[in-house]
Design a protein around this motif. Structure first.
Motif, mmCIF file in Angstrom:
data_model
loop_
_atom_site.group_PDB
_atom_site.id
_atom_site.type_symbol
_atom_site.label_atom_id
_atom_site.label_comp_id
_atom_site.label_asym_id
_atom_site.label_seq_id
_atom_site.Cartn_x
_atom_site.Cartn_y
_atom_site.Cartn_z
ATOM 1 N N THR A 182 0.834 -1.198 0.000
ATOM 2 C CA THR A 182 0.000 0.000 0.000
ATOM 3 C C THR A 182 0.867 1.245 0.000
ATOM 4 O OG1 THR A 182 -0.102 -0.023 2.424
ATOM 5 C CG2 THR A 182 -1.886 -1.140 1.248
ATOM 6 N N MET A 183 0.303 2.312 -0.557
ATOM 7 C CA MET A 183 1.017 3.581 -0.568
ATOM 8 C C MET A 183 0.192 4.664 0.109
ATOM 9 S SD MET A 183 3.254 3.704 -4.096
ATOM 10 C CE MET A 183 4.307 5.009 -3.421
ATOM 11 N N PHE A 184 0.886 5.710 0.501
ATOM 12 C CA PHE A 184 0.286 6.878 1.160
ATOM 13 C C PHE A 184 -0.084 7.902 0.099
ATOM 14 C CE2 PHE A 184 0.963 11.218 2.647
ATOM 15 C CZ PHE A 184 0.215 11.265 3.808
ATOM 16 N N VAL A 217 -3.026 -5.017 -3.378
ATOM 17 C CA VAL A 217 -2.541 -3.635 -3.397
ATOM 18 C C VAL A 217 -3.617 -2.703 -2.853
ATOM 19 C CG1 VAL A 217 -1.012 -4.069 -5.347
ATOM 20 C CG2 VAL A 217 -3.319 -3.195 -5.782
ATOM 21 N N GLY A 218 -3.208 -1.478 -2.530
ATOM 22 C CA GLY A 218 -4.181 -0.532 -2.030
ATOM 23 C C GLY A 218 -3.557 0.689 -1.408
ATOM 24 N N MET A 219 -4.245 1.239 -0.394
ATOM 25 C CA MET A 219 -3.816 2.460 0.275
ATOM 26 C C MET A 219 -3.914 2.298 1.783
ATOM 27 S SD MET A 219 -6.582 3.949 1.948
ATOM 28 C CE MET A 219 -6.130 5.679 2.006
ATOM 29 N N ASN A 220 -3.113 3.089 2.495
ATOM 30 C CA ASN A 220 -3.301 3.190 3.941
ATOM 31 C C ASN A 220 -2.858 4.560 4.407
ATOM 32 O OD1 ASN A 220 -0.343 2.366 3.826
ATOM 33 N ND2 ASN A 220 -0.583 2.517 6.038
ATOM 34 N N CYS A 221 -3.188 4.862 5.658
ATOM 35 C CA CYS A 221 -2.890 6.151 6.268
ATOM 36 C C CYS A 221 -3.680 7.243 5.530
ATOM 37 C CB CYS A 221 -1.378 6.394 6.264
ATOM 38 S SG CYS A 221 -0.805 7.485 7.589
ATOM 39 N N GLY A 222 -3.102 8.402 5.292
ATOM 40 C CA GLY A 222 -3.792 9.436 4.524
ATOM 41 C C GLY A 222 -4.866 10.153 5.308
ATOM 42 N N ARG A 223 -5.818 10.716 4.577
ATOM 43 C CA ARG A 223 -6.785 11.630 5.183
ATOM 44 C C ARG A 223 -7.925 10.935 5.912
ATOM 45 N NH1 ARG A 223 -9.986 16.702 2.319
ATOM 46 N NH2 ARG A 223 -12.026 15.786 2.690
ATOM 47 N N GLY A 224 -8.441 9.883 5.360
ATOM 48 C CA GLY A 224 -9.555 9.215 6.014
ATOM 49 C C GLY A 224 -10.339 8.364 5.041
ATOM 50 N N PRO A 225 -11.395 7.706 5.522
ATOM 51 C CA PRO A 225 -12.148 6.791 4.659
ATOM 52 C C PRO A 225 -12.855 7.470 3.501
ATOM 53 C CG PRO A 225 -13.223 7.052 6.794
ATOM 54 C CD PRO A 225 -11.881 7.688 6.917
ATOM 55 N N ASP A 226 -13.169 8.759 3.621
ATOM 56 C CA ASP A 226 -13.831 9.438 2.509
ATOM 57 C C ASP A 226 -12.946 9.436 1.265
ATOM 58 O OD1 ASP A 226 -12.043 11.162 3.815
ATOM 59 O OD2 ASP A 226 -13.173 12.962 3.259
ATOM 60 N N ARG A 227 -11.652 9.683 1.455
ATOM 61 C CA ARG A 227 -10.741 9.658 0.306
ATOM 62 C C ARG A 227 -10.393 8.224 -0.098
ATOM 63 N NH1 ARG A 227 -12.122 13.352 -2.277
ATOM 64 N NH2 ARG A 227 -10.552 12.558 -3.743
ATOM 65 N N ASP A 240 -8.582 -6.134 -11.493
ATOM 66 C CA ASP A 240 -9.484 -6.997 -10.735
ATOM 67 C C ASP A 240 -8.740 -7.701 -9.605
ATOM 68 O OD1 ASP A 240 -7.931 -8.754 -12.178
ATOM 69 O OD2 ASP A 240 -9.605 -9.817 -13.127
ATOM 70 N N ALA A 241 -7.516 -7.248 -9.300
ATOM 71 C CA ALA A 241 -6.718 -7.826 -8.210
ATOM 72 C C ALA A 241 -7.341 -7.481 -6.858
ATOM 73 C CB ALA A 241 -5.289 -7.291 -8.268
ATOM 74 N N PRO A 242 -7.026 -8.245 -5.813
ATOM 75 C CA PRO A 242 -7.511 -7.912 -4.472
ATOM 76 C C PRO A 242 -7.027 -6.528 -4.029
ATOM 77 C CG PRO A 242 -6.665 -10.151 -4.517
ATOM 78 C CD PRO A 242 -6.283 -9.529 -5.816
ATOM 79 N N LEU A 243 -7.940 -5.752 -3.434
ATOM 80 C CA LEU A 243 -7.621 -4.396 -2.978
ATOM 81 C C LEU A 243 -7.853 -4.273 -1.481
ATOM 82 C CD1 LEU A 243 -9.255 -2.183 -5.773
ATOM 83 C CD2 LEU A 243 -6.885 -2.999 -5.620
ATOM 84 N N ILE A 244 -6.973 -3.524 -0.823
ATOM 85 C CA ILE A 244 -7.073 -3.278 0.618
ATOM 86 C C ILE A 244 -7.029 -1.781 0.894
ATOM 87 C CG2 ILE A 244 -4.549 -3.531 0.908
ATOM 88 C CD1 ILE A 244 -5.146 -4.649 3.732
ATOM 89 N N ALA A 245 -7.778 -1.352 1.911
ATOM 90 C CA ALA A 245 -7.715 0.038 2.366
ATOM 91 C C ALA A 245 -7.776 0.064 3.878
ATOM 92 C CB ALA A 245 -8.874 0.846 1.780
ATOM 93 N N TYR A 246 -6.826 0.782 4.481
ATOM 94 C CA TYR A 246 -6.900 1.026 5.922
ATOM 95 C C TYR A 246 -6.444 2.452 6.199
ATOM 96 C CZ TYR A 246 -2.168 -1.275 5.766
ATOM 97 O OH TYR A 246 -0.886 -1.693 5.451
ATOM 98 N N PRO A 247 -7.405 3.379 6.056
ATOM 99 C CA PRO A 247 -7.110 4.808 6.202
ATOM 100 C C PRO A 247 -7.034 5.244 7.660
ATOM 101 C CG PRO A 247 -9.430 4.497 5.732
ATOM 102 C CD PRO A 247 -8.804 3.129 5.660
ATOM 103 N N ASN A 248 -6.535 6.462 7.863
ATOM 104 C CA ASN A 248 -6.528 7.070 9.186
ATOM 105 C C ASN A 248 -7.949 7.383 9.644
ATOM 106 O OD1 ASN A 248 -3.764 7.038 9.214
ATOM 107 N ND2 ASN A 248 -3.497 9.246 9.013
ATOM 108 N N ALA A 249 -8.093 7.617 10.933
ATOM 109 C CA ALA A 249 -9.378 8.053 11.492
ATOM 110 C C ALA A 249 -9.507 9.567 11.310
ATOM 111 C CB ALA A 249 -9.456 7.667 12.960
ATOM 112 N N GLY A 250 -9.444 9.991 10.057
ATOM 113 C CA GLY A 250 -9.484 11.413 9.757
ATOM 114 C C GLY A 250 -8.132 12.067 9.990
ATOM 115 N N LEU A 251 -8.145 13.388 10.044
ATOM 116 C CA LEU A 251 -6.910 14.155 10.214
ATOM 117 C C LEU A 251 -6.551 14.295 11.689
ATOM 118 C CD1 LEU A 251 -7.566 17.002 7.613
ATOM 119 C CD2 LEU A 251 -6.011 15.050 7.364
#
Length: 307
Positions: A182-184, A217-227, A240-251
């Motif tokens: 994942t990337m930021f 692949v996917g994203m983590n950290c960052g601004r929050g679940p809205d983004r 169509d690969a598996p995707l993951i997201a684990y964002p921050n609890a907002g800013l």
């Protein structure tokens, strides 16, 4: 030949199952007494019960797999604390702590974060790394995590494509375990878009990480679940690969010496149905989140599974 258990994660999401990752670690460690400027990975040795308790808390909350307390566990990063010589030890211990409380049928992900070194292509001065230096430091960490018993690697919060692809290559070189990467992303309000520090779009990132050999692949950290919803939607449009997201609890919100985050458990969880609708297969949370965030996210995932 039978594949290691961690490949079940990839197989199950490809078959349509939704899975739950864990939440923040730094937040929990600071709550337990880690001081600003302290080394989180050192707690795998000095405060093993605390680290073990964080893992147990996420499993109890509903995580299908949790990550090790080894985010800054490369030699390049540990050298900042003058303990680079303990790289293998702290990563092995980190993996063993999570493994020791992992229930049957669940998994452990070996956390591999950025080194804080800028790629030689971009930087000048002392805090730079060549592709070869990235590869060697990540191979050392990945080998120690595999020795400690992780099921999958979690290459996470990467800022630079060179660093991310080197970490993926290192994991693949030392083990036959699957790799999440994942990337930021930063939200560019002026352009209403999400980009990495060096300008890559979510679609670019998905293609780059998959081409490097990542299995999820996917994203983590960052601004929050809205983004995260927008980022995952853009990634899903090109793979169509598996995707993951684990964002921050907002800013983050800093008041004096105290840092809190915008979104409590209920406020954060309300965006997760849309995140799943966007095509995300695995969801969790990052900075500012805790077991209660994951408990509510896991409820949403379980309800979706029943459908």
């Amino acid at each position: 030949m039978t594949k290691p258990p961690g490949w079940q994660i990839v197989q199950r999401v490809k078959a349509g199952e939704l899975l739950v990752f864990d939440g923040g670690y730094g937040t929990a460690l600071f709550d337990a007494g880690l001081l600003n400027g302290g080394c989180p990975e050192l707690w795998n040795d000095t405060h093993a019960d605390v680290v073990r308790g964080i893992h147990r808390g996420y499993f109890t909350a509903g995580s299908d797999f949790v990550e090790t307390n080894t985010f800054g566990g490369t030699r390049l990063k540990l050298n900042e604390y003058k303990i680079g010589h303990r790289t293998r030890e702290l990563n092995v211990k980190g993996a063993q702590l999570a493994r020791s409380v992992c229930p049957p049928g669940r998994w452990v992900a070996g956390s591999i974060g950025p080194t804080s070194c800028v790629p030689a292509d971009y930087g000048v001065g002392d805090n730079i790394a060549t592709d070869e230096e990235y590869l060697e430091t990540f191979k050392e960490q990945a080998a120690a995590l595999a020795e400690g018993g992780v099921d999958i690697f979690a290459v996470e919060t990467m800022m630079f494509p060179q660093e991310a692809t080197a970490a993926i290559a290192a994991c693949k070189a030392v083990s036959d375990l699957p790799v999440m990467a994942t990337m930021f992303f930063q939200y560019e309000e002026m352009h209403d878009r999400d980009r990495t520090m060096w300008g890559e779009s979510p679609a670019d990132v998905a293609r780059t990480l998959l081409a490097a050999g990542a299995d999820i692949v996917g994203m983590n950290c960052g601004r929050g679940p809205d983004r995260a919803i927008t980022i995952i939607r853009e990634m899903r449009a090109v793979t169509d690969a598996p995707l993951i997201a684990y964002p921050n609890a907002g800013l983050p919100i800093t008041t004096g010496d105290t840092t809190t985050y915008e979104l409590g458990p209920e406020a954060m969880a309300k965006d997760y149905p849309a995140l799943l609708d966007a095509g995300c297969n695995i969801v969790g949370a990052c900075c500012g989140s805790g077991p209660e965030h994951i408990r509510l996210i896991a409820e949403i995932v379980r309800a979706r599974r029943k459908r």
